[in-house]
Design a protein around this motif. Structure first.
Motif, PDB file in Angstrom:
ATOM      1  N   ILE A 133       0.822  -1.219   0.000  1.00  0.00           N
ATOM      2  CA  ILE A 133       0.000   0.000   0.000  1.00  0.00           C
ATOM      3  C   ILE A 133       0.852   1.263   0.000  1.00  0.00           C
ATOM      4  CG2 ILE A 133      -0.227   0.137   2.516  1.00  0.00           C
ATOM      5  CD1 ILE A 133      -3.190   1.037   1.989  1.00  0.00           C
ATOM      6  N   SER A 186       0.136   4.299  -2.517  1.00  0.00           N
ATOM      7  CA  SER A 186      -0.112   5.662  -2.032  1.00  0.00           C
ATOM      8  C   SER A 186       0.895   6.654  -2.615  1.00  0.00           C
ATOM      9  CB  SER A 186      -0.026   5.697  -0.505  1.00  0.00           C
ATOM     10  OG  SER A 186      -1.016   4.874   0.071  1.00  0.00           O
ATOM     11  N   GLU A 218      -5.893   2.448  -3.680  1.00  0.00           N
ATOM     12  CA  GLU A 218      -5.565   2.706  -2.281  1.00  0.00           C
ATOM     13  C   GLU A 218      -6.794   2.519  -1.398  1.00  0.00           C
ATOM     14  OE1 GLU A 218      -3.166   6.258  -0.101  1.00  0.00           O
ATOM     15  OE2 GLU A 218      -5.093   6.830  -1.031  1.00  0.00           O
TER      16      GLU A 218
END
Length: 429
Positions: free
Chosen positions: A397, A401, A423
């Motif tokens: 993640i 991001s 995300e």
């Protein structure tokens, strides 16, 4: 009245007499099958001796260990009994040979079988916390009987490690390494002419049968197992690192690298131990030595990049090290991550934002725009590496991001929306 003074020599004689008396009484009691009396006499002898056994005659110590060990076994304390009896084997020197091994063998034989079965059953059931001590029991029992079968010590080391009992695992691995154990073993086989079955023979019988013309066996073969010595060093050094024994890990890795100079794992452990113990200069030197010996060691190239990246003046050097890493492994995500952060100058990004906002507030739009344009240029340069990071680690993640932010800053609206959705989906899991 005249005060009586005992000389040190007299005190020593008194203690020696007490030792002999109590130990012989314990030995006679256990020989007579009186476990309770043997325990009492052992306790009395140990109280006289204390922690220092070096002054005790080895023949007496053998009797003491024998009486205590057998008493413990017969009381059901197999582990402590086995380790106590195993001390007898350690008394052997050029001047003294233990004589009680034969007596021990008959007593422990059924216990060995029971302990071995319990160890194997626990291991097969993946109950490693039980298997480790049981394998150690078997080793100690056999050693007490004069059979130093280190294969069982090796089994205990492995299972202690699997059980996360790292302290006992380290002790077992240390014993194996210090003894020179390699695990290399040759087995001897031949086919029985009458039954047609292949049988394992001891070396003496195998040699004899092979020389016997028209004998009962044919098809003589041997099998030699591979050495596990390198594995012993790797595993034990890693366990030491995991438990914070950094100096021990460094020393063991160095010893292992003398035997196996191209071992990547040992080099990594040594380097990490240097790093975690704050010995940065030694860490750097070990990494450079490692890549010199093994230019294909991507982890060491990566770690060189990490060290260089901590110095703002060595950004280009760090990028070269990371580039070398991904040349060796195009899917090495952490290297792409670090390259991205370096090119973005992420450590200073908040400072640039503050400068931008201050200039905007001061109505210095041209200067503010230059800061933002430089930021976009840095981010655009970093973007391909961030995309490679994501390709290597699509479920990370942090990579998602970061890419979302990079696409927004570089004004790629379609990609920004795509990664914004990714995300959000990952955050829900």
């Amino acid at each position: 009245m005249k005060k009586i003074m005992l000389s040190l020599a007299m005190v020593s004689v008194t203690f020696a007499f007490a030792q002999k008396k109590e130990i012989n009484a314990a030995f006679k009691a256990i020989e007579a099958g009186d476990v309770g009396a043997a325990k009492t006499q052992v306790s009395a002898a140990e109280a006289v001796i204390g922690a220092n056994t070096s002054s005790v005659d080895p023949a007496l110590l053998e009797k003491l260990y024998y009486a205590k060990g057998i008493a413990l076994l017969k009381s059901g304390n197999i582990g402590e009994g086995a380790s106590t009896l195993a001390k007898i084997n350690g008394l052997k020197t050029s001047k003294f040979t233990p004589t009680l091994a034969g007596k021990i063998g008959g007593t422990i034989s059924p216990i060995v079988q029971t302990s071995n079965k319990a160890a194997m059953d626990a291991y097969n059931a993946k109950n490693y916390a039980v298997a480790g001590p049981k394998f150690r029991e078997v080793y100690d029992l056999l050693r007490a009987a004069g059979q130093d079968n280190k294969q069982y010590l090796y089994y205990s080391a492995i299972t202690y490690a699997l059980a996360e009992d790292k302290a006992n695992a380290i002790n077992a691995y240390n014993d194996l390494i210090n003894s020179g154990y390699t695990g290399v073993e040759t087995k001897y086989f031949a086919k029985n002419k009458k039954s047609g079955a292949v049988e394992e023979l001891d070396k003496t019988s195998w040699d004899l049968m092979k020389k016997t013309a028209n004998g009962d066996y044919t098809d003589f073969k041997t099998e030699t197992s591979k050495s596990v010595e390198e594995e012993l060093y790797e595993t034990n050094a890693s366990l030491m690192l995991d438990t914070g024994k950094y100096d021990d890990a460094i020393a063991l890795a160095a010893k292992g690298l003398q035997k196996f100079p191209k071992n990547i794992k040992l080099g990594e452990v040594q380097g990490l131990a240097y790093y975690k113990s704050g010995k940065t200069d030694q860490f750097l030197a070990s990494l450079k030595a490692q890549v010199e010996k093994n230019p294909q060691d991507k982890v060491s190239w990566y770690n060189l990049g990490v060290l260089a990246s901590k110095d703002p003046s060595k950004t280009e050097e760090a990028l070269r090290y990371f580039t070398k890493t991904v040349e060796l492994d195009p899917n090495y995500g952490p290297a792409y991550q670090n390259m991205t952060y370096l090119l973005m100058d992420l450590d200073n990004d908040s400072k640039y934002i503050d400068q931008y906002n201050a200039l905007r507030k001061a109505q210095k739009s041209a200067e503010a725009n230059k800061i933002m344009e430089a930021r976009r240029a840095r981010f655009a340069k970093a973007l391909p590496y961030a995309e490679k990071w994501y390709a290597a680690e699509p479920n990370n993640i942090d990579a998602v991001s970061l890419l979302k932010g990079l696409y927004q800053t570089t004004r790629n609206e379609a990609k920004f929306q795509e990664f914004k959705a990714k995300e959000a989906a990952m955050q829900k899991k």
